[in-house]
Design an enzyme around this catalytic site. Sequence first.
Site, PDB file in Angstrom:
ATOM      1  N   ASP A   1      78.613  85.086  85.175  1.00 54.39           N
ATOM      2  CA  ASP A   1      77.315  85.773  85.246  1.00 54.39           C
ATOM      3  C   ASP A   1      77.047  86.176  86.686  1.00 54.39           C
ATOM      4  O   ASP A   1      77.638  85.629  87.614  1.00 54.39           O
ATOM      5  CB  ASP A   1      76.187  84.850  84.746  1.00 54.39           C
ATOM      6  CG  ASP A   1      75.009  85.626  84.155  1.00 54.39           C
ATOM      7  OD1 ASP A   1      74.766  85.529  82.933  1.00 54.39           O
ATOM      8  OD2 ASP A   1      74.327  86.337  84.918  1.00 54.39           O
TER       9      ASP A   1
ATOM     10  N   ASN B   1      79.780  90.427  77.075  1.00 53.98           N
ATOM     11  CA  ASN B   1      78.402  90.368  76.590  1.00 53.98           C
ATOM     12  C   ASN B   1      77.377  90.836  77.624  1.00 53.98           C
ATOM     13  O   ASN B   1      76.307  91.307  77.241  1.00 53.98           O
ATOM     14  CB  ASN B   1      78.114  88.912  76.171  1.00 53.98           C
ATOM     15  CG  ASN B   1      76.630  88.619  76.115  1.00 53.98           C
ATOM     16  OD1 ASN B   1      75.956  88.956  75.142  1.00 53.98           O
ATOM     17  ND2 ASN B   1      76.102  88.010  77.179  1.00 53.98           N
TER      18      ASN B   1
ATOM     19  N   TYR C   1      70.774 103.532  77.614  1.00 52.83           N
ATOM     20  CA  TYR C   1      71.224 102.323  76.903  1.00 52.83           C
ATOM     21  C   TYR C   1      71.946 102.719  75.610  1.00 52.83           C
ATOM     22  O   TYR C   1      73.032 102.215  75.303  1.00 52.83           O
ATOM     23  CB  TYR C   1      70.007 101.441  76.596  1.00 52.83           C
ATOM     24  CG  TYR C   1      70.335 100.124  75.917  1.00 52.83           C
ATOM     25  CD1 TYR C   1      70.745  99.022  76.658  1.00 52.83           C
ATOM     26  CD2 TYR C   1      70.236  99.986  74.527  1.00 52.83           C
ATOM     27  CE1 TYR C   1      71.045  97.820  76.037  1.00 52.83           C
ATOM     28  CE2 TYR C   1      70.534  98.788  73.903  1.00 52.83           C
ATOM     29  CZ  TYR C   1      70.934  97.700  74.665  1.00 52.83           C
ATOM     30  OH  TYR C   1      71.251  96.516  74.039  1.00 52.83           O
TER      31      TYR C   1
ATOM     32  N   LYS D   1      75.914 101.969  74.753  1.00 51.34           N
ATOM     33  CA  LYS D   1      76.354 101.123  73.636  1.00 51.34           C
ATOM     34  C   LYS D   1      77.222 101.920  72.638  1.00 51.34           C
ATOM     35  O   LYS D   1      78.142 101.354  72.038  1.00 51.34           O
ATOM     36  CB  LYS D   1      75.145 100.490  72.945  1.00 51.34           C
ATOM     37  CG  LYS D   1      74.403  99.477  73.837  1.00 51.34           C
ATOM     38  CD  LYS D   1      75.277  98.294  74.246  1.00 51.34           C
ATOM     39  CE  LYS D   1      74.516  97.223  74.993  1.00 51.34           C
ATOM     40  NZ  LYS D   1      75.338  96.046  75.342  1.00 51.34           N
TER      41      LYS D   1
ATOM     42  N   ILE E   1      66.768  90.735  69.388  1.00 50.52           N
ATOM     43  CA  ILE E   1      66.976  89.290  69.474  1.00 50.52           C
ATOM     44  C   ILE E   1      66.039  88.704  70.527  1.00 50.52           C
ATOM     45  O   ILE E   1      65.809  89.316  71.581  1.00 50.52           O
ATOM     46  CB  ILE E   1      68.455  88.983  69.871  1.00 50.52           C
ATOM     47  CG1 ILE E   1      69.445  89.763  68.978  1.00 50.52           C
ATOM     48  CG2 ILE E   1      68.729  87.484  69.798  1.00 50.52           C
ATOM     49  CD1 ILE E   1      69.344  89.502  67.485  1.00 50.52           C
TER      50      ILE E   1
ATOM     51  N   THR F   1      65.377  87.145  73.401  1.00 52.23           N
ATOM     52  CA  THR F   1      65.981  86.719  74.679  1.00 52.23           C
ATOM     53  C   THR F   1      65.154  87.335  75.813  1.00 52.23           C
ATOM     54  O   THR F   1      64.332  88.236  75.588  1.00 52.23           O
ATOM     55  CB  THR F   1      67.429  87.231  74.831  1.00 52.23           C
ATOM     56  OG1 THR F   1      67.387  88.635  75.140  1.00 52.23           O
ATOM     57  CG2 THR F   1      68.272  86.991  73.595  1.00 52.23           C
TER      58      THR F   1
END
Length: 252
Positions: A36, A89, A159, A163, A192, A194
């Site tokens: 990360d 990810n 975005y 993707k 999701i 997060t």
Amino acid sequence: MQLKDKTALVTGAGSGIGRAIALAFAREGANVVVADVNDEGGQGTVGLIASSGGKAIYQHIDVSRPEEQLAAVATATQVFGALHIACNNAGISIGPSGSYQSLADVSLEDWSRLIDVNLSGVFYGLRAQIPALLKAGGGAIVNVASVMAQAARPGIGPYVASKHGVLGLTRAAAVEYASQGVRVNAVGPGYIDTPILSRRTAAELNVIKGLSPIGRLGRPEEIAEAVLWLSSERASFVTGGYYPVDGGFLAQ
Ligand SMILES: NC(=O)c1ccc[n+]([C@@H]2O[C@H](COP(=O)([O-])OP(=O)(O)OC[C@H]3O[C@@H](n4cnc5c(N)ncnc54)[C@H](O)[C@@H]3O)[C@@H](O)[C@H]2O)c1
């Protein structure tokens, strides 16, 4: 244990979906390289894995830097002997301006950063990881795309483009390396729960929840289960696929 004696690298594993994937991999017996750009988050994930008896190390990485992708793979092979699984990810939903804009108003800076991290970051990852997987005799890669790999919503053009590109890269890599034992698939999370959604207002989040027939946000662990399956031998005939985990969003 589905991943016993395997080594897995997860980018963006310091938070959200990546952390849940790293924890699931470790639970199933894999050695995990937690990568990360956020050192505190990454080390936090390593601590969670260690406290539940798993094996993990932290590697600082900015996925938009090809040399750091190579360094992460080198760490995995030096510390654990080989790399068998990679999950690309790491991702961002918004550029440095911090605002959602219609395409004609998107700054070049925001466009470049989104593409550098979300799309080039996956390419640099594949480029570093595939040779290591081949050397290990085969393996699996899972790219975390989005439902926005197959659909679009207003205000997130860069975005959406990034993707869609991740899905193209996934298919390209899958057809090139299938015969050499490397499987490459993508998952498509819906909305999701997060920190990536932290810029959304409470009112926006309410609208977002209603966008999927299930009527709630997904949990990071619900994405991790799909990634785990795709990474394991249970998915041995699966490559080049795109798997939405989206509460029915794309079915509408
Ligand atoms: N949460 C959602 O609703 C949702 C939906 C669809 C797809 N996704 C995708 O899932 C992935 C994970 O997102 P999340 O929701 O867990 O978000 P998150 O913000 O909780 O986690 C993203 C992680 O990636 C790291 N990261 C960001 N830029 C990086 C870089 N340049 N190099 C290395 N690490 C970097 C961050 O530090 C963070 O730890 C992303 O690719 C995102 O696009 C999320």
